[in-house]
Design a protein around this motif. Structure first.
Motif, PDB file in Angstrom:
ATOM      1  N   ASN A 258       0.825  -1.210   0.000  1.00 38.38           N
ATOM      2  CA  ASN A 258       0.000   0.000   0.000  1.00 38.38           C
ATOM      3  C   ASN A 258       0.860   1.261   0.000  1.00 38.38           C
ATOM      4  OD1 ASN A 258      -2.566   1.574   0.601  1.00 38.38           O
ATOM      5  ND2 ASN A 258      -1.326   2.064   2.387  1.00 38.38           N
TER       6      ASN A 258
ATOM      7  N   HIS B  95      -3.790   5.339  -5.025  1.00 42.35           N
ATOM      8  CA  HIS B  95      -4.949   5.566  -4.164  1.00 42.35           C
ATOM      9  C   HIS B  95      -4.940   6.939  -3.493  1.00 42.35           C
ATOM     10  CE1 HIS B  95      -1.886   4.255  -1.236  1.00 42.35           C
ATOM     11  NE2 HIS B  95      -2.581   4.920  -0.337  1.00 42.35           N
TER      12      HIS B  95
ATOM     13  N   HIS C 218      -6.445  10.261   0.228  1.00 38.58           N
ATOM     14  CA  HIS C 218      -5.650  10.999   1.223  1.00 38.58           C
ATOM     15  C   HIS C 218      -5.807  12.511   1.045  1.00 38.58           C
ATOM     16  CE1 HIS C 218      -3.850   7.373   2.643  1.00 38.58           C
ATOM     17  NE2 HIS C 218      -3.042   7.182   1.623  1.00 38.58           N
TER      18      HIS C 218
ATOM     19  N   ASP D 256      -4.837   4.785   5.374  1.00 37.62           N
ATOM     20  CA  ASP D 256      -4.125   3.618   4.830  1.00 37.62           C
ATOM     21  C   ASP D 256      -4.508   2.341   5.577  1.00 37.62           C
ATOM     22  OD1 ASP D 256      -2.682   4.626   2.668  1.00 37.62           O
ATOM     23  OD2 ASP D 256      -1.130   5.441   3.980  1.00 37.62           O
TER      24      ASP D 256
HETATM   25 FE   LIG Z   1      -1.674   5.681   1.334  1.00 36.49          FE
END
Ligand SMILES: [Fe+2]
Ligand code: FES
Length: 423
Positions: A206, A212, A217, A378
């Motif tokens: 990740n 992502h 985020h 996360d």
């Molecule tokens: Fe992340």
């Protein structure tokens, strides 16, 4: 050699067959993330045979300061001894094997086992063992040492009797990037332990992509360019404005680094060596200074003797278990410590200049906000991934081009596993 490792229940897993069945360019099969037997093989064969990032020297400022870290069933004491040397020992008593220190961190004069009071000096030597027969040789029963290296203030250990020999080469490349931040003159402003409900490899994977980031985020992408990992010609149209800002900020950062003689170019060796790593100094968005919502510094006292807050983020990644960001005003380190097949401790540590005063030069809430939020996000992503890969319906799908570092990580991991099977 084919090694069969026992799995849960009546099943048995053939780890060599699982490794061989991996399709290039795709994530690993489910058992790599879910099987307790694979987890045990990871600990014994991969994590024990590589250099693990476990602490910063700032956590061990005085003689007697110690911390303990656990990786699977291993437990290690890291301590600054009376001669100020940082050492590591197995947290296992030489008498009848009891765990010696339970606390995560603290300070000791001597290291005393609470069971029968065998007493060790901070250099690991046995000082006292009551009621032993004449001829008992204390010098034969010191704590078993663990290999340790300090690289510009970062503490790494290796559990294997013979650690990988390429680590010094990596340290020689990485240290010049770190030295301007002078981590030996920092202190811990905050530390957060987050237990993620995911396999350690999902946590690492990740971190190796920002595919992502854009949607996941919101705080981080105030300053972290969400184009990370994209090839120049593959940047989506919607990210072009961010990329234009990135190019301008990069040009300025390169000038600032050249003027100061600071290395900044990417060095990436993620797959072909045991002590795989990546290091690069890159520009930040917004005010370009730090990981805050507006990009301005979170600590007024810059690290070391740095003379400008606009020095971007020096980002370092070391396999198997760490990533780091060094900014002009603070540093933040991340240590991934596997607990079980589906649980992983992520320890995040924020460092500021040793003379920075809390409440005057920095506010802990402000300093830690972006990465506390990012870590929680996360953690949720990794937990979802763990749930998905645990389903019988899971089939590994293709990586995107910007996930090339995830691919490098999983390939590196499989190479280490093959080495383990051949040992
Ligand atoms: Fe992340
Ligand atoms: S097991 Fe530690 S003193 Fe006995």
């Amino acid at each position: 050699m084919t090694t069969t490792v026992p799995a849960t229940g009546a099943d048995r897993l053939d780890l060599a067959a699982l490794v061989a069945a991996r399709e290039p360019g795709r994530p690993l099969a489910s058992p790599f993330y879910t099987s307790p037997a694979v987890f045990d093989a990871d600990v014994a064969g991969v994590l024990a045979h590589t250099w693990l990032f476990v602490a910063t020297e700032a956590e061990l400022r005085e003689p007697g300061d110690f911390l303990t870290v656990e990786v699977g069933s291993w437990s290690v004491i890291v301590v600054r001894d009376d001669d100020e040397v940082v050492r590591a020992f197995h947290n296992v008593c030489r008498h009848r094997g009891a765990r010696i220190l339970d606390e995560r961190a603290g300070s000791v004069g001597n290291i005393v086992c609470g069971y029968h009071r065998w007493t060790y000096a901070s250099d690991g030597s046995l000082l006292h063992a009551g009621d032993q027969p004449a001829g008992f040789d204390k010098s034969c029963f010191g704590l078993r040492s663990v290999h340790l290296r300090v690289v510009a203030g970062l503490v790494f250990v290796c559990l294997a009797p013979e650690p990988p020999t390429d680590f010094d080469e990596v340290a020689a490349v990485v240290a010049p990037y770190l030295l301007p931040h002078q981590l030996h003159r920092t202190k811990v402003a905050a530390q957060v332990d987050l237990v993620e409900e995911a396999n350690w490899k999902l946590v690492m994977e990740n971190n190796r992509e920002c595919y992502h980031c854009e949607g996941g985020h919101p705080e981080l992408i105030c300053t972290f360019f969400p184009t990370y990992g994209y090839a120049e010609d593959a940047i989506p149209a919607r990210l072009r404005p961010a990329h234009e800002r990135y190019l301008r900020a990069e040009a300025e950062l390169e000038r600032a680094c050249e003027e100061r003689g600071m290395p900044y170019r990417a060095v990436e060796d993620l797959q072909d060596r045991v002590s795989a790593f990546r290091v690069q100094r890159e520009a930040l968005d917004g005010a370009g200074e730090s990981y805050t919502l507006d990009g301005r510094s979170a600590s007024r006292r810059l690290l070391g003797d740095l003379d400008s807050p606009r020095l971007g983020r020096l980002s370092l990644h070391t396999q198997p278990n760490a990533w780091f960001h060094f900014l002009a005003d603070h540093a933040v380190t991340f240590s991934v410590l596997p607990i079980s097949a589906d649980r992983t401790l992520v320890r995040t540590t924020w460092l500021v200049h040793e003379d920075a005063e809390e409440g005057v030069d920095y506010d802990v809430e402000h300093l830690t906000h972006v990465w506390r939020e990012t870590n929680e996000q996360d953690s949720a992503f990794c937990a979802r991934a763990q749930q998905g890969v645990s389903s019988p319906a899971y089939l590994p799908g293709p990586y995107a081009a910007s996930e090339y570092q995830v691919d490098a990580f999983t390939s590196w991991y499989l190479d280490r596993t093959k080495e383990h099977l051949a040992r």
